[in-house]
Design a protein around this motif. Structure first.
Motif, short mmCIF file in Angstrom:
data_model
loop_
_atom_site.label_atom_id
_atom_site.label_comp_id
_atom_site.label_asym_id
_atom_site.label_seq_id
_atom_site.Cartn_x
_atom_site.Cartn_y
_atom_site.Cartn_z
N ASN A 152 0.83 -1.20 0.00
CA ASN A 152 0.00 0.00 0.00
C ASN A 152 0.87 1.25 0.00
O ASN A 152 1.93 1.31 0.64
N ASP A 153 0.39 2.27 -0.69
CA ASP A 153 1.10 3.55 -0.77
C ASP A 153 0.76 4.35 0.49
O ASP A 153 -0.04 5.29 0.46
N ILE A 154 1.41 4.00 1.61
CA ILE A 154 0.96 4.49 2.92
C ILE A 154 1.15 5.99 3.11
O ILE A 154 0.45 6.61 3.90
N TYR A 155 2.11 6.60 2.42
CA TYR A 155 2.31 8.05 2.52
C TYR A 155 1.78 8.79 1.28
O TYR A 155 2.00 10.00 1.14
N GLU A 156 1.14 8.05 0.39
CA GLU A 156 0.51 8.63 -0.81
C GLU A 156 1.51 9.40 -1.68
O GLU A 156 1.26 10.51 -2.14
N PHE A 157 2.64 8.77 -1.94
CA PHE A 157 3.64 9.34 -2.83
C PHE A 157 3.44 8.90 -4.29
O PHE A 157 3.82 9.60 -5.22
N ASP A 158 2.86 7.70 -4.48
CA ASP A 158 2.80 7.10 -5.82
C ASP A 158 2.08 7.97 -6.83
O ASP A 158 2.56 8.18 -7.95
N LYS A 159 0.91 8.45 -6.47
CA LYS A 159 0.07 9.15 -7.44
C LYS A 159 0.78 10.36 -8.03
O LYS A 159 0.82 10.55 -9.25
N GLU A 160 1.39 11.18 -7.16
CA GLU A 160 2.06 12.40 -7.64
C GLU A 160 3.31 12.06 -8.45
O GLU A 160 3.58 12.66 -9.49
N GLN A 161 4.06 11.08 -7.99
CA GLN A 161 5.29 10.72 -8.71
C GLN A 161 5.01 10.02 -10.02
O GLN A 161 5.73 10.21 -11.00
N GLU A 162 3.96 9.21 -10.08
CA GLU A 162 3.57 8.60 -11.36
C GLU A 162 3.12 9.68 -12.34
O GLU A 162 3.38 9.60 -13.55
N LYS A 163 2.46 10.70 -11.83
CA LYS A 163 2.03 11.83 -12.66
C LYS A 163 3.26 12.54 -13.24
O LYS A 163 3.28 12.91 -14.43
N GLN A 164 4.29 12.74 -12.42
CA GLN A 164 5.52 13.37 -12.91
C GLN A 164 6.16 12.55 -14.00
O GLN A 164 6.65 13.08 -15.00
N LEU A 165 6.19 11.21 -13.81
CA LEU A 165 6.78 10.35 -14.82
C LEU A 165 6.01 10.41 -16.14
O LEU A 165 6.61 10.35 -17.22
N SER A 166 4.71 10.51 -16.06
CA SER A 166 3.87 10.46 -17.27
C SER A 166 4.05 11.66 -18.17
O SER A 166 3.77 11.60 -19.37
N VAL A 167 4.51 12.79 -17.63
CA VAL A 167 4.64 13.99 -18.45
C VAL A 167 6.06 14.19 -18.97
O VAL A 167 6.34 15.14 -19.68
N LEU A 168 6.98 13.30 -18.59
CA LEU A 168 8.36 13.42 -19.06
C LEU A 168 8.53 12.73 -20.41
O LEU A 168 7.86 11.77 -20.71
#
Length: 450
Positions: free
Chosen positions: A434-450
């Motif tokens: 589980n993404d316990i600190y909720e980092f995944d969503k924002e970092q996956e978003k950053q990856l998707s725009v690169l």
């Protein structure tokens, strides 16, 4: 003359064309080189910024751009150059291999939502069980792509492994929660793996022969020696308001029978309200009060202060808890001095390790088996102050002293505190947490725009 002028014009046109071609070739060469260097940088240091959020600190590997370009100009194979830059730690290699295998299936067209009548148990037969097996096969939880629609004991065992690897109750029965995870989109599986591969690039390329690794979402500490798992224990990490930071360091010393200097924020927010209600609060817990934070601050009697009149912002006293088996740090702590004031430590609340959600600390990491870890780290140390060898008995004695005992380590191991929500374990099984600190969503978003 007309003929000479025609020849001259032809030469000028060809020269102009050659110049334009040379300019285009130079521009192309620059773009290719720049793209190659960018790709090399992404492989070495990751594609997104590991310092966002602020308590995320990377190892900061830096590519040698001059050396990379020299290899390229030397006609080295570009793919070989890039491969040589990749991390070679086992976790990265295993996850990359798993990701590449999943990509090769090109399974997007096969990833339609599974429609099943729940629960699905051993012996059941219904449409789409064959597709369920295919999904498990592609994700490497099922050894063969069985095409029949019967839910066998083997498939139940595969489901059990899948559940355990995805933080679900390991029943071997397909329930709604299990089906929801199985129906996660193909692209989201790939995105999760890409993100965690990027996180692994923020660490040293080679972890070395012996190291500790704490994976925060997994709530576990692993000690790896010569590529093998030498120790595994549960840990408790920071809660959602006191996230454990992500960084690498080296364990340098152990403190047995430690005192605990209460952080000012905890003293103001948590202890002061209790002191207002109970004038004996500090005394009953063997805590000492000091008139300030200077090294020579004077110890004062808590009963001399009218606590009901003290506001949080006015509270600047230092509180120190004496060594005991009820000390907040337990009876031993493992130190790797850092800017975050984070360390590993024992705890009197050992029952909390049985909880599934172990976000319970103020940021430091509580460990399940401190004696076992201390014994391992002290193997290369000589005798203790009494002339006895370090073993379980002498460690327990040191943990029961009235005063702190600091022991410098001869064996100083690297420790990596990481945040991996996806990796491949020693058995080659994909693990998702589980993404316990909720980092995944924002970092996956950053990856998707690169």
């Amino acid at each position: 003359h007309d003929s000479l002028f025609a020849d001259l014009e032809s030469l000028e046109r060809n020269a102009a064309m050659d110049t334009a071609r040379a300019v285009r070739l130079a521009e192309f060469d620059f773009l290719i080189s720049a793209s190659f260097v960018t790709m090399a940088s992404h492989i070495v240091a990751g594609r997104i910024n590991p310092h966002d959020p602020e308590n995320w600190e990377n190892y900061a590997r830096h590519p040698d751009y001059e050396e990379i370009l020299n290899k390229l100009e030397g006609r080295d194979k570009p793919s070989s150059i890039l491969e040589s830059l990749e991390p070679n730690n086992t976790q990265y290699v295993a996850l990359k291999k798993y990701y590449s295998k999943l990509v090769e299936y090109n399974a997007d067209s096969l990833w339609q939502p599974l429609a099943l009548q729940l629960p699905v148990e051993v012996g059941d037969e219904q449409d789409n069980i064959a597709k369920l097996k295919q999904r498990l096969y592609i994700l490497s939880y099922h050894e063969d792509e069985d095409i029949n629609d019967r839910f066998s004991e083997y498939t139940s065992a595969a489901i059990s492994t899948f559940q355990q690897s995805n933080m679900l109750d390991s029943t071997g029965v397909v329930d709604q929660k299990t089906l929801d995870v199985l129906n996660r989109s193909y692209d989201s599986w790939l995105s999760l793996m890409k993100l965690n591969l990027d996180r692994m690039r923020w660490l040293p390329a080679d972890f070395g022969d012996e190291f500790l690794i704490v994976n925060i979402p997994d709530y576990h500490l692993h000690l790896i020696s010569d590529g093998e798992l030498a120790m595994d224990m549960r840990v408790i990490v920071g809660d959602e308001y006191n996230e454990t930071p992500i960084f690498s360091d080296t364990i340098e010393y152990i403190v047995f029978s430690p005192t605990w200097t209460v952080p000012l924020s905890i003293a103001r927010e948590e202890i002061l309200p209790k002191m207002k209600k109970d004038k004996n609060y500090l005394q009953d817990r063997d805590m000492k009060l000091y008139d300030g934070w200077a090294s020579d601050a004077e110890e004062i009697d808590p009963k001399d202060i009218k606590w009901k009149k003290v506001e949080k912002d006015d509270f600047n006293y230092k509180i120190v808890e004496s060594p005991s088996n009820s000390n907040a740090l337990g009876q031993v702590k493992f130190m790797f001095p850092n800017n975050h004031a984070i360390y590993l430590h024992d705890t009197p609340g050992r029952h909390r390790f049985s909880e599934s959600d172990r976000r319970l600390s103020h940021g430091c990491i509580r460990i399940e088996a401190p004696v076992t870890l201390a014994a391992y780290l002290l193997e290369e140390n000589e005798e203790n102050e009494e002339g006895n060898e370090w073993n379980e008995n002498t460690i327990l004695e040191a943990m029961g002293e009235d005063e702190p005992l600091e022991v410098l380590l001869e064996r100083r191991l690297p420790i990596h505190i990481v945040y991996w929500t996806c990796w491949v374990n020693e058995a080659g099984v994909l693990q998702v947490r589980n993404d316990i600190y909720e980092f995944d969503k924002e970092q996956e978003k950053q990856l998707s725009v690169l």
